[in-house]
Scaffold this motif. Sequence first.
Motif, PDB file in Angstrom:
ATOM      1  N   ILE A 114       0.856  -1.174   0.000  1.00  0.00           N
ATOM      2  CA  ILE A 114       0.000   0.000   0.000  1.00  0.00           C
ATOM      3  C   ILE A 114       0.898   1.232   0.000  1.00  0.00           C
ATOM      4  O   ILE A 114       1.742   1.407   0.879  1.00  0.00           O
ATOM      5  CB  ILE A 114      -0.932   0.019   1.230  1.00  0.00           C
ATOM      6  N   GLU A 115       0.732   2.095  -0.978  1.00  0.00           N
ATOM      7  CA  GLU A 115       1.582   3.279  -1.114  1.00  0.00           C
ATOM      8  C   GLU A 115       0.898   4.553  -0.639  1.00  0.00           C
ATOM      9  O   GLU A 115       1.585   5.543  -0.358  1.00  0.00           O
ATOM     10  CB  GLU A 115       2.015   3.449  -2.572  1.00  0.00           C
ATOM     11  N   HIS A 116      -0.444   4.533  -0.572  1.00  0.00           N
ATOM     12  CA  HIS A 116      -1.179   5.755  -0.249  1.00  0.00           C
ATOM     13  C   HIS A 116      -2.227   5.464   0.820  1.00  0.00           C
ATOM     14  O   HIS A 116      -3.099   4.608   0.630  1.00  0.00           O
ATOM     15  CB  HIS A 116      -1.890   6.311  -1.484  1.00  0.00           C
ATOM     16  N   VAL A 117      -2.133   6.143   1.948  1.00  0.00           N
ATOM     17  CA  VAL A 117      -3.160   6.087   2.976  1.00  0.00           C
ATOM     18  C   VAL A 117      -3.862   7.440   2.983  1.00  0.00           C
ATOM     19  O   VAL A 117      -3.228   8.487   3.167  1.00  0.00           O
ATOM     20  CB  VAL A 117      -2.576   5.790   4.366  1.00  0.00           C
ATOM     21  N   HIS A 130      11.304  10.110   7.056  1.00  0.00           N
ATOM     22  CA  HIS A 130      11.570   8.767   6.536  1.00  0.00           C
ATOM     23  C   HIS A 130      11.578   8.757   5.004  1.00  0.00           C
ATOM     24  O   HIS A 130      11.476   7.691   4.383  1.00  0.00           O
ATOM     25  CB  HIS A 130      10.544   7.779   7.079  1.00  0.00           C
ATOM     26  N   GLY A 131      11.693   9.936   4.419  1.00  0.00           N
ATOM     27  CA  GLY A 131      11.833  10.033   2.974  1.00  0.00           C
ATOM     28  C   GLY A 131      10.556   9.854   2.195  1.00  0.00           C
ATOM     29  O   GLY A 131      10.590   9.641   0.967  1.00  0.00           O
ATOM     30  N   LEU A 132       9.410   9.940   2.865  1.00  0.00           N
ATOM     31  CA  LEU A 132       8.114   9.793   2.208  1.00  0.00           C
ATOM     32  C   LEU A 132       7.389  11.141   2.160  1.00  0.00           C
ATOM     33  O   LEU A 132       7.806  12.111   2.790  1.00  0.00           O
ATOM     34  CB  LEU A 132       7.278   8.751   2.947  1.00  0.00           C
ATOM     35  N   LYS A 133       6.291  11.174   1.422  1.00  0.00           N
ATOM     36  CA  LYS A 133       5.589  12.444   1.208  1.00  0.00           C
ATOM     37  C   LYS A 133       4.214  12.437   1.866  1.00  0.00           C
ATOM     38  O   LYS A 133       3.569  11.395   1.980  1.00  0.00           O
ATOM     39  CB  LYS A 133       5.447  12.713  -0.293  1.00  0.00           C
ATOM     40  N   TRP A 134       3.786  13.623   2.295  1.00  0.00           N
ATOM     41  CA  TRP A 134       2.447  13.801   2.835  1.00  0.00           C
ATOM     42  C   TRP A 134       1.796  15.003   2.163  1.00  0.00           C
ATOM     43  O   TRP A 134       2.472  15.848   1.572  1.00  0.00           O
ATOM     44  CB  TRP A 134       2.476  13.989   4.351  1.00  0.00           C
ATOM     45  N   GLN A 135       0.476  15.053   2.271  1.00  0.00           N
ATOM     46  CA  GLN A 135      -0.284  16.152   1.670  1.00  0.00           C
ATOM     47  C   GLN A 135      -1.545  16.385   2.485  1.00  0.00           C
ATOM     48  O   GLN A 135      -2.200  15.430   2.924  1.00  0.00           O
ATOM     49  CB  GLN A 135      -0.684  15.789   0.241  1.00  0.00           C
ATOM     50  N   VAL A 163      -4.866  12.247  -8.418  1.00  0.00           N
ATOM     51  CA  VAL A 163      -5.175  10.825  -8.576  1.00  0.00           C
ATOM     52  C   VAL A 163      -5.022  10.428 -10.042  1.00  0.00           C
ATOM     53  O   VAL A 163      -4.402   9.407 -10.370  1.00  0.00           O
ATOM     54  CB  VAL A 163      -6.595  10.506  -8.072  1.00  0.00           C
ATOM     55  N   GLU A 164      -5.591  11.228 -10.936  1.00  0.00           N
ATOM     56  CA  GLU A 164      -5.544  10.905 -12.363  1.00  0.00           C
ATOM     57  C   GLU A 164      -4.118  10.821 -12.883  1.00  0.00           C
ATOM     58  O   GLU A 164      -3.807  10.009 -13.755  1.00  0.00           O
ATOM     59  CB  GLU A 164      -6.339  11.948 -13.148  1.00  0.00           C
ATOM     60  N   SER A 165      -3.230  11.657 -12.357  1.00  0.00           N
ATOM     61  CA  SER A 165      -1.840  11.671 -12.816  1.00  0.00           C
ATOM     62  C   SER A 165      -0.941  10.772 -11.977  1.00  0.00           C
ATOM     63  O   SER A 165       0.276  10.771 -12.158  1.00  0.00           O
ATOM     64  CB  SER A 165      -1.297  13.101 -12.812  1.00  0.00           C
ATOM     65  N   ASP A 166      -1.527  10.028 -11.031  1.00  0.00           N
ATOM     66  CA  ASP A 166      -0.784   9.096 -10.168  1.00  0.00           C
ATOM     67  C   ASP A 166       0.362   9.818  -9.449  1.00  0.00           C
ATOM     68  O   ASP A 166       1.504   9.358  -9.447  1.00  0.00           O
ATOM     69  CB  ASP A 166      -0.242   7.930 -10.997  1.00  0.00           C
ATOM     70  N   ARG A 167       0.010  10.943  -8.802  1.00  0.00           N
ATOM     71  CA  ARG A 167       1.031  11.687  -8.070  1.00  0.00           C
ATOM     72  C   ARG A 167       0.605  11.929  -6.614  1.00  0.00           C
ATOM     73  O   ARG A 167       0.999  12.914  -6.000  1.00  0.00           O
ATOM     74  CB  ARG A 167       1.355  13.014  -8.768  1.00  0.00           C
ATOM     75  N   LEU A 168      -0.191  11.013  -6.068  1.00  0.00           N
ATOM     76  CA  LEU A 168      -0.597  11.148  -4.674  1.00  0.00           C
ATOM     77  C   LEU A 168       0.595  10.959  -3.746  1.00  0.00           C
ATOM     78  O   LEU A 168       1.511  10.187  -4.020  1.00  0.00           O
ATOM     79  CB  LEU A 168      -1.658  10.110  -4.320  1.00  0.00           C
ATOM     80  N   ASN A 200      -9.709   5.188 -11.235  1.00  0.00           N
ATOM     81  CA  ASN A 200      -8.277   5.071 -11.483  1.00  0.00           C
ATOM     82  C   ASN A 200      -7.748   3.879 -10.683  1.00  0.00           C
ATOM     83  O   ASN A 200      -7.084   4.026  -9.662  1.00  0.00           O
ATOM     84  CB  ASN A 200      -7.560   6.358 -11.087  1.00  0.00           C
ATOM     85  N   LYS A 201      -8.069   2.691 -11.173  1.00  0.00           N
ATOM     86  CA  LYS A 201      -7.816   1.479 -10.390  1.00  0.00           C
ATOM     87  C   LYS A 201      -6.334   1.227 -10.146  1.00  0.00           C
ATOM     88  O   LYS A 201      -5.966   0.607  -9.158  1.00  0.00           O
ATOM     89  CB  LYS A 201      -8.480   0.276 -11.064  1.00  0.00           C
ATOM     90  N   ASN A 202      -5.464   1.710 -11.035  1.00  0.00           N
ATOM     91  CA  ASN A 202      -4.036   1.525 -10.797  1.00  0.00           C
ATOM     92  C   ASN A 202      -3.589   2.282  -9.548  1.00  0.00           C
ATOM     93  O   ASN A 202      -2.653   1.875  -8.855  1.00  0.00           O
ATOM     94  CB  ASN A 202      -3.221   1.978 -12.003  1.00  0.00           C
ATOM     95  N   VAL A 203      -4.276   3.382  -9.218  1.00  0.00           N
ATOM     96  CA  VAL A 203      -4.009   4.130  -7.984  1.00  0.00           C
ATOM     97  C   VAL A 203      -4.767   3.506  -6.821  1.00  0.00           C
ATOM     98  O   VAL A 203      -4.216   3.303  -5.724  1.00  0.00           O
ATOM     99  CB  VAL A 203      -4.385   5.613  -8.141  1.00  0.00           C
ATOM    100  N   PHE A 204      -6.037   3.182  -7.038  1.00  0.00           N
ATOM    101  CA  PHE A 204      -6.880   2.645  -5.972  1.00  0.00           C
ATOM    102  C   PHE A 204      -6.300   1.337  -5.434  1.00  0.00           C
ATOM    103  O   PHE A 204      -6.359   1.065  -4.228  1.00  0.00           O
ATOM    104  CB  PHE A 204      -8.290   2.425  -6.509  1.00  0.00           C
ATOM    105  N   GLU A 205      -5.708   0.516  -6.299  1.00  0.00           N
ATOM    106  CA  GLU A 205      -5.212  -0.786  -5.860  1.00  0.00           C
ATOM    107  C   GLU A 205      -3.966  -0.697  -4.989  1.00  0.00           C
ATOM    108  O   GLU A 205      -3.560  -1.694  -4.398  1.00  0.00           O
ATOM    109  CB  GLU A 205      -4.965  -1.685  -7.080  1.00  0.00           C
ATOM    110  N   LYS A 206      -3.383   0.472  -4.873  1.00  0.00           N
ATOM    111  CA  LYS A 206      -2.269   0.672  -3.943  1.00  0.00           C
ATOM    112  C   LYS A 206      -2.629   1.709  -2.879  1.00  0.00           C
ATOM    113  O   LYS A 206      -1.758   2.346  -2.298  1.00  0.00           O
ATOM    114  CB  LYS A 206      -0.994   1.064  -4.698  1.00  0.00           C
TER     115      LYS A 206
END
Length: 478
Positions: free
Chosen positions: A5-8, A178-183, A214-219, A269-275
């Motif tokens: 999982i990449e996006h919470v 930890h080198g990750l991003k938040w928004q 989401v559409e550009s997969d940049r979450l 955008n299932k490629n985003v939703f699935e992660k």
Amino acid sequence: MPPKIEHVIVLMLENRSFDHLFGFLDHPKKFNGLTGNESNPKYKTDPTPVSVYKGANTYNDPDPGHSHLEIMTQIDLGVGGKNDGFYSSYAEKITDKGGKSDPREVLGIFDTATPGKPGYIIAQLAKAYTLCDNWFSSVPGETWPNRNFAHAGTSDGEVNIKKKFYKNRTIFEEIAEHGLKWQIYHDGIAQAMVFYKLWFKRRFRSFDHFKKDVESDRLANYIFIEPLHFSLKGRSNSMHPANNRKDGDKDFIAAEALIAEIYNTLLANKNVFEKSVLLITFDEHGGFYDHEPPPTCVSPDGQIAVGGFDFKQYGIRVPAIIVSPHAKKAHIDSEEYDHSSIIRSVFQILDIDAHLQDRDKIAKSFLQSLTDEEPEYPLRPLTVHVPFEDNLAPKFMGFAEINEQNFDELNELQKDLLQMAENMQEVMADDELTVERNIALTGNRMYEDMAVKRFMPKAPLNIRQVENEFLARYGDNS
């Protein structure tokens, strides 16, 4: 263990208890809801039972009580029961405020089974994905302390709204280290802006960017969504019970439109939703009935609030839904959670070995409700049924100035955020050191007229303008 999982994503709405929304939910599985036999005595001196009933109002006059003292009365009226003081607490507030509601309204439960009725949209997600029926607000107190728990694992010793800027370390800073991003996505002034050290990370972004991201997969890896709290011109979409004064159910339905927009955007955008995993929850119960007594818990930091509260008891139970192609479907998660579980879950999902306070250190993680099975999509895009002429989207431009004439139309949270907005204007600067100096010069106190016991803006104040000024300095313009 599910795939990586990449996006919470967390959407935190306003002021509804679990039973108030889901007590009579027609879920296919057994859960900790209502039988219909639950009741409250009217008063200490009048044990006449007042029963729960199907038929909640979206607006109540006045807003049901949810200060610390009011909640402690709701938990224990002192007549031998548990969670027996909701009716009595609201009756007293109606009398004090000269309100028009019946105190019985705090025992009203939404009918979520009928399409088009308020609550139907959120109920569809609750039935299709994972419903947590044991998620408690972190403190028996108001919006700010509970939202602060979600961000910092503590309310810094506060049980009510203490209008100041906070410097507690937050989940956002830990993630970045930890080198990750938040928004943080928001409309208007976001309560999360009280953490002034976050301003200089430049990760605040207006909500209209969410769909594009989401559409550009940049979450980002961790996303917190704060709804629009103000309804002067346009409609709020926080689900706050005091936001429907003029529009009937439309502010509530606008909140469900926000839920639908977030879900539909991910589903498209299932490629985003699935992660990704989406948590929908509420900061606190808003004074509405819930039958489950708050359990004891661990103090986050050993602080004692004014009045002696030691933070070893949760607040009232609130709704929480885990939505993901990897979430267990039509599932009931009865693990004991509070808002510090957001921190614990995010750290576990993103493989961060850290904690912020003693509470989140031992909190339960909702990772257990995610599976390694093939992704499933049990629910089609959600449709909000409203008359064609009703535009439920907030009106972004021409936002009304707030002045002495319309000030009384605001609910208490809106007044608090308005006060924060004025003080943000006063302390904003291009570097953190100057902001800290400005906060110190004001005594870190958001001014109010103590003579009349309420805040009034020094001059007409335009919330959208303040937001634009904030985003120009501290927003994420990437």
